[in-house]
Design a protein around this motif. Sequence first.
Motif, PDB file in Angstrom:
ATOM      1  N   PRO A 162      12.938  21.200  -6.422  1.00  0.00           N
ATOM      2  CA  PRO A 162      12.985  20.363  -5.220  1.00  0.00           C
ATOM      3  C   PRO A 162      13.716  19.042  -5.462  1.00  0.00           C
ATOM      4  CG  PRO A 162      10.776  21.250  -5.559  1.00  0.00           C
ATOM      5  CD  PRO A 162      11.573  21.586  -6.789  1.00  0.00           C
ATOM      6  N   LEU A 163      14.579  18.674  -4.549  1.00  0.00           N
ATOM      7  CA  LEU A 163      15.300  17.404  -4.656  1.00  0.00           C
ATOM      8  C   LEU A 163      14.330  16.248  -4.417  1.00  0.00           C
ATOM      9  CD1 LEU A 163      18.571  18.356  -2.739  1.00  0.00           C
ATOM     10  CD2 LEU A 163      18.141  18.392  -5.200  1.00  0.00           C
ATOM     11  N   ILE A 164      14.792  15.064  -4.724  1.00  0.00           N
ATOM     12  CA  ILE A 164      13.908  13.891  -4.645  1.00  0.00           C
ATOM     13  C   ILE A 164      13.517  13.577  -3.195  1.00  0.00           C
ATOM     14  CG2 ILE A 164      15.763  12.156  -4.582  1.00  0.00           C
ATOM     15  CD1 ILE A 164      12.453  11.912  -6.580  1.00  0.00           C
ATOM     16  N   HIS A 165      14.314  14.047  -2.221  1.00  0.00           N
ATOM     17  CA  HIS A 165      13.970  13.789  -0.816  1.00  0.00           C
ATOM     18  C   HIS A 165      13.188  14.955  -0.195  1.00  0.00           C
ATOM     19  CE1 HIS A 165      17.870  15.979  -0.293  1.00  0.00           C
ATOM     20  NE2 HIS A 165      17.085  16.657   0.498  1.00  0.00           N
ATOM     21  N   ALA A 166      12.823  15.960  -1.008  1.00  0.00           N
ATOM     22  CA  ALA A 166      12.111  17.122  -0.459  1.00  0.00           C
ATOM     23  C   ALA A 166      10.611  16.842  -0.401  1.00  0.00           C
ATOM     24  CB  ALA A 166      12.385  18.347  -1.323  1.00  0.00           C
ATOM     25  N   MET A 167      10.000  17.182   0.721  1.00  0.00           N
ATOM     26  CA  MET A 167       8.554  17.010   0.897  1.00  0.00           C
ATOM     27  C   MET A 167       7.837  17.882  -0.128  1.00  0.00           C
ATOM     28  SD  MET A 167       6.330  15.482   3.071  1.00  0.00           S
ATOM     29  CE  MET A 167       6.993  15.233   4.725  1.00  0.00           C
ATOM     30  N   ARG A 168       7.081  17.251  -1.028  1.00  0.00           N
ATOM     31  CA  ARG A 168       6.367  17.994  -2.070  1.00  0.00           C
ATOM     32  C   ARG A 168       4.868  17.834  -1.859  1.00  0.00           C
ATOM     33  NH1 ARG A 168       9.705  15.415  -7.205  1.00  0.00           N
ATOM     34  NH2 ARG A 168      11.795  15.783  -6.375  1.00  0.00           N
ATOM     35  N   ASP A 169       4.122  18.576  -2.626  1.00  0.00           N
ATOM     36  CA  ASP A 169       2.671  18.515  -2.517  1.00  0.00           C
ATOM     37  C   ASP A 169       2.148  17.352  -3.357  1.00  0.00           C
ATOM     38  OD1 ASP A 169       0.085  19.073  -1.917  1.00  0.00           O
ATOM     39  OD2 ASP A 169      -0.096  20.782  -3.283  1.00  0.00           O
ATOM     40  N   VAL A 170       2.451  16.147  -2.906  1.00  0.00           N
ATOM     41  CA  VAL A 170       2.001  14.919  -3.583  1.00  0.00           C
ATOM     42  C   VAL A 170       1.328  14.043  -2.520  1.00  0.00           C
ATOM     43  CG1 VAL A 170       3.904  15.003  -5.264  1.00  0.00           C
ATOM     44  CG2 VAL A 170       4.198  13.709  -3.132  1.00  0.00           C
ATOM     45  N   PRO A 171       0.610  13.002  -2.922  1.00  0.00           N
ATOM     46  CA  PRO A 171       0.037  12.111  -1.901  1.00  0.00           C
ATOM     47  C   PRO A 171       1.159  11.483  -1.060  1.00  0.00           C
ATOM     48  CG  PRO A 171      -0.968  11.703  -4.041  1.00  0.00           C
ATOM     49  CD  PRO A 171       0.198  12.637  -4.285  1.00  0.00           C
ATOM     50  N   HIS A 172       0.927  11.433   0.259  1.00  0.00           N
ATOM     51  CA  HIS A 172       1.959  10.918   1.160  1.00  0.00           C
ATOM     52  C   HIS A 172       1.581   9.549   1.709  1.00  0.00           C
ATOM     53  CE1 HIS A 172       4.087  14.637   0.969  1.00  0.00           C
ATOM     54  NE2 HIS A 172       3.033  15.317   1.378  1.00  0.00           N
ATOM     55  N   GLY A 173       2.567   8.681   1.747  1.00  0.00           N
ATOM     56  CA  GLY A 173       2.407   7.422   2.472  1.00  0.00           C
ATOM     57  C   GLY A 173       2.599   7.653   3.959  1.00  0.00           C
ATOM     58  N   SER A 174       2.596   6.579   4.721  1.00  0.00           N
ATOM     59  CA  SER A 174       2.774   6.665   6.167  1.00  0.00           C
ATOM     60  C   SER A 174       4.011   5.885   6.586  1.00  0.00           C
ATOM     61  CB  SER A 174       1.573   6.054   6.886  1.00  0.00           C
ATOM     62  OG  SER A 174       0.397   6.718   6.523  1.00  0.00           O
ATOM     63  N   VAL A 175       4.509   6.218   7.762  1.00  0.00           N
ATOM     64  CA  VAL A 175       5.642   5.494   8.339  1.00  0.00           C
ATOM     65  C   VAL A 175       5.201   4.973   9.702  1.00  0.00           C
ATOM     66  CG1 VAL A 175       8.001   5.674   9.182  1.00  0.00           C
ATOM     67  CG2 VAL A 175       7.296   6.947   7.140  1.00  0.00           C
ATOM     68  N   THR A 176       5.272   3.672   9.877  1.00  0.00           N
ATOM     69  CA  THR A 176       4.740   3.055  11.096  1.00  0.00           C
ATOM     70  C   THR A 176       5.834   2.337  11.879  1.00  0.00           C
ATOM     71  OG1 THR A 176       2.584   2.796  10.062  1.00  0.00           O
ATOM     72  CG2 THR A 176       3.033   1.393  11.959  1.00  0.00           C
ATOM     73  N   TYR A 177       5.871   2.574  13.187  1.00  0.00           N
ATOM     74  CA  TYR A 177       6.765   1.836  14.080  1.00  0.00           C
ATOM     75  C   TYR A 177       6.014   0.605  14.573  1.00  0.00           C
ATOM     76  CZ  TYR A 177      10.040   5.799  14.285  1.00  0.00           C
ATOM     77  OH  TYR A 177      10.946   6.781  13.978  1.00  0.00           O
ATOM     78  N   GLU A 178       6.569  -0.567  14.288  1.00  0.00           N
ATOM     79  CA  GLU A 178       5.943  -1.825  14.674  1.00  0.00           C
ATOM     80  C   GLU A 178       6.807  -2.536  15.715  1.00  0.00           C
ATOM     81  OE1 GLU A 178       3.164  -3.252  13.762  1.00  0.00           O
ATOM     82  OE2 GLU A 178       2.537  -2.211  11.930  1.00  0.00           O
ATOM     83  N   TYR A 179       6.170  -3.292  16.580  1.00  0.00           N
ATOM     84  CA  TYR A 179       6.879  -4.069  17.589  1.00  0.00           C
ATOM     85  C   TYR A 179       6.529  -5.538  17.380  1.00  0.00           C
ATOM     86  CZ  TYR A 179       7.538   0.614  19.082  1.00  0.00           C
ATOM     87  OH  TYR A 179       7.884   1.940  19.062  1.00  0.00           O
ATOM     88  N   TYR A 180       7.540  -6.358  17.165  1.00  0.00           N
ATOM     89  CA  TYR A 180       7.296  -7.756  16.787  1.00  0.00           C
ATOM     90  C   TYR A 180       8.086  -8.691  17.701  1.00  0.00           C
ATOM     91  CZ  TYR A 180      11.954  -7.875  14.662  1.00  0.00           C
ATOM     92  OH  TYR A 180      13.317  -7.836  14.481  1.00  0.00           O
ATOM     93  N   PRO A 181       7.604  -9.929  17.836  1.00  0.00           N
ATOM     94  CA  PRO A 181       8.330 -10.901  18.658  1.00  0.00           C
ATOM     95  C   PRO A 181       9.603 -11.336  17.936  1.00  0.00           C
ATOM     96  CG  PRO A 181       6.270 -11.841  17.796  1.00  0.00           C
ATOM     97  CD  PRO A 181       6.352 -10.449  17.283  1.00  0.00           C
ATOM     98  N   SER A 182      10.747 -11.005  18.519  1.00  0.00           N
ATOM     99  CA  SER A 182      12.029 -11.241  17.868  1.00  0.00           C
ATOM    100  C   SER A 182      12.773 -12.389  18.552  1.00  0.00           C
ATOM    101  CB  SER A 182      12.842  -9.936  17.906  1.00  0.00           C
ATOM    102  OG  SER A 182      14.118 -10.105  17.350  1.00  0.00           O
ATOM    103  N   VAL A 183      14.048 -12.571  18.216  1.00  0.00           N
ATOM    104  CA  VAL A 183      14.859 -13.683  18.750  1.00  0.00           C
ATOM    105  C   VAL A 183      14.996 -13.618  20.263  1.00  0.00           C
ATOM    106  CG1 VAL A 183      16.233 -14.225  16.720  1.00  0.00           C
ATOM    107  CG2 VAL A 183      16.903 -12.296  18.147  1.00  0.00           C
ATOM    108  N   SER A 184      15.202 -14.766  20.888  1.00  0.00           N
ATOM    109  CA  SER A 184      15.512 -14.884  22.319  1.00  0.00           C
ATOM    110  C   SER A 184      14.467 -14.210  23.209  1.00  0.00           C
ATOM    111  CB  SER A 184      16.879 -14.276  22.634  1.00  0.00           C
ATOM    112  OG  SER A 184      17.865 -14.821  21.805  1.00  0.00           O
ATOM    113  N   GLY A 185      13.223 -14.211  22.770  1.00  0.00           N
ATOM    114  CA  GLY A 185      12.160 -13.636  23.590  1.00  0.00           C
ATOM    115  C   GLY A 185      12.193 -12.120  23.690  1.00  0.00           C
ATOM    116  N   THR A 186      12.956 -11.463  22.836  1.00  0.00           N
ATOM    117  CA  THR A 186      12.984  -9.994  22.862  1.00  0.00           C
ATOM    118  C   THR A 186      11.894  -9.421  21.949  1.00  0.00           C
ATOM    119  OG1 THR A 186      14.593  -9.878  21.060  1.00  0.00           O
ATOM    120  CG2 THR A 186      15.471  -9.944  23.302  1.00  0.00           C
ATOM    121  N   THR A 187      11.607  -8.151  22.146  1.00  0.00           N
ATOM    122  CA  THR A 187      10.674  -7.444  21.273  1.00  0.00           C
ATOM    123  C   THR A 187      11.488  -6.605  20.300  1.00  0.00           C
ATOM    124  OG1 THR A 187       9.001  -7.366  23.004  1.00  0.00           O
ATOM    125  CG2 THR A 187       8.777  -5.783  21.207  1.00  0.00           C
TER     126      THR A 187
END
Lengths: 386, 386
Positions: free
Chosen positions: B125-150
């Motif tokens: 398996p290549l290094i980017h292949a999903m293996r049977d190891v403990p998995h982290g998480s990927v989270t989409y966050e929304y933050y207050p950005s420049v010029s009043g945008t999100t």
Amino acid sequence: MQEKSVTRLLLLLVMFCISNYAISQPPRGPLVISPQIHPDKKVTFRYQAPSAKEVKFSAQFEKAPVAMIKDTAGIWSVTVGPVKPDIYPYNFVVDGISVMDPANVAFFPNERFKASLVDIPGETPLIHAMRDVPHGSVTYEYYPSVSGTTGSLVVYTPPGYDKDASKKYPVFYLISGTTDTEETWFKVGRTNVILDNLIAEGKAKPMIVVMPYGNVEARIAAQKGGPKPADPMGRESEEAITRAKTFEADLMQNVLPYIEKNYRTINNKDNRAIGGFSRGGGQTLRTAFSNMDKFSWVCCYSAYLSPKEMESSYKPIYENASRTNQQLKLFWISVGTDDFLYKSTVEFMDFLKAKNVNYKSLVTDGGHTWMNTKVYLTQTAQLLFK
Amino acid sequence: MQEKSVTRLLLLLVMFCISNYAISQPPRGPLVISPQIHPDKKVTFRYQAPSAKEVKFSAQFEKAPVAMIKDTAGIWSVTVGPVKPDIYPYNFVVDGISVMDPANVAFFPNERFKASLVDIPGETPLIHAMRDVPHGSVTYEYYPSVSGTTGSLVVYTPPGYDKDASKKYPVFYLISGTTDTEETWFKVGRTNVILDNLIAEGKAKPMIVVMPYGNVEARIAAQKGGPKPADPMGRESEEAITRAKTFEADLMQNVLPYIEKNYRTINNKDNRAIGGFSRGGGQTLRTAFSNMDKFSWVCCYSAYLSPKEMESSYKPIYENASRTNQQLKLFWISVGTDDFLYKSTVEFMDFLKAKNVNYKSLVTDGGHTWMNTKVYLTQTAQLLFK
């Protein structure tokens, strides 16, 4: 005229530069602005294809594809509307070939079609519009699933989830439709934004929403290298029911324990809800009816079970209707009058009524669409866990 | 023959049923299996288009588009390879029109082109292949950005992050390339899977990875309803530098504080890394050189700054090279010999060398691609925070 020619020449030069900018990347088109939403809710769509013979615009707010017109730079465009504010899937049809809008990042995650999304804002922000309120998070989780495969989940946690490590939350398991993926409730249904807004308005209780992938067989095939299974024909076919069972087993034996181990959940039936759209609605009904000790809240969007399947598989649900009515704090069924499942859904509701099984129903205009699905989510999210 | 005809008739019937299954949804194609990866690393791609005149297959492992052949059911196909195991972007070119593979869910998030992804597994398996190891998480966050945008961020947390509420982590800020989005490092770069695997092998330290959206101006325009800005021509143009400054300001004033408030981070320069690909590499260098008190680890993938810009904006970096060398625990530059930025990157390295600024470099085969970018991430992730 002179000036126009110079502008055009410059434009072509810019296009040439852009298209040669990143040699080894997939080719980028020129900077085409699409969609462009005008203040009067008309929308202009553009697609660059100098050598195409015919380009049409196809969207869920148009009854039939609309012809687009090519300018001298080879960019086809059409202005449509005013369009009723909402999020709609759309495509270009280029010499008969359906394509996404290359200029638009927003897309519809699906196994079998590719569509772009246009979001036409309302005069007052719609419930799915990102507002200046506290935002929850959306997390992609990887969990040990059936047959040694790794499953994926999209999980919404409400605003403040990370602030108070002692607070526990109810959980809504929310399943998408046929050929949708675990991303569809997030990217098309805007579950996170709808919940953020309802919670900010005090209309929904803070909750965790877990969005699984409904097509477990396809995942097994993909990870085990087997043949990709076709969607079973007919919602009541034996194969459809078998596959619903595979999903149910994965949800109950793998997803629930994973979520309840890794999130701060309240682990009893009054704090678990299950809901789904289309195939996910069928999976919802089947899972709920087989696990009445696990869920008190059941939301069925644009889906049904046939009286025949009810009779063969879920007799206890209606034979002891008063117990069912006591067990379920909410049994919700909604459908649009133009939905191709409308008749079957009405038949399902009539069956339940005849058997004295209580349910709340919402029948709306519209069809088997994610526009309607967002409405149903918005309505039911306000009822859950209260 | 008789049997074959019956099979074909049945197949057509199935196709007809499927295409009429969901009336109000965007049209689904028939069940076409694509891509199909064979054990010998050959791959078959298929695309259904009965009335197309010419369909070609285009991929980053092919020098030029390859002709596909139509069968009697109107499905075009081609078998290519064996292909070197990796993830590659690809497209079909249908009568001159580039389209994604409708049968494939895996896609390349990008502002300006639409490509599908094929992942050809390695023998091991290549290094980017999903293996049977403990998995982290990927989270989409929304933050207050420049010029009043999100603003939106994609955040990787390592396995076990939610298990021990007292443990704090270093943070790697990782920026994608021109016209990429905040999803590209996740969906194409497979940052989460690479980190999961490296951490499981004990090769990388558990870390948080924060993936921002590089094109802040486009977000402002989208949220404020202004005109969509074109990408500035040339990496050293005044506009490119101004826009890099907008990004830097957003990263330093909004993203960092948001992450350090909402995640368990170690808040000092030795526990902050910054890296990026292509435009994100330029943003990395500019941000790092302006904030030497904030980052000790700098990773530049397929990018450079011109000696001219170094002289006009970042003199202190090379005028006091020994201080720079002391401040940076890692200054990494990598590029492929076929990269269209190869020459400029070598020029940048030569400039640094002449000024006695230390850096580690990795020059590989290949071009300005995400295949190379994954290699660079894999190499550098093993060096960070050690």
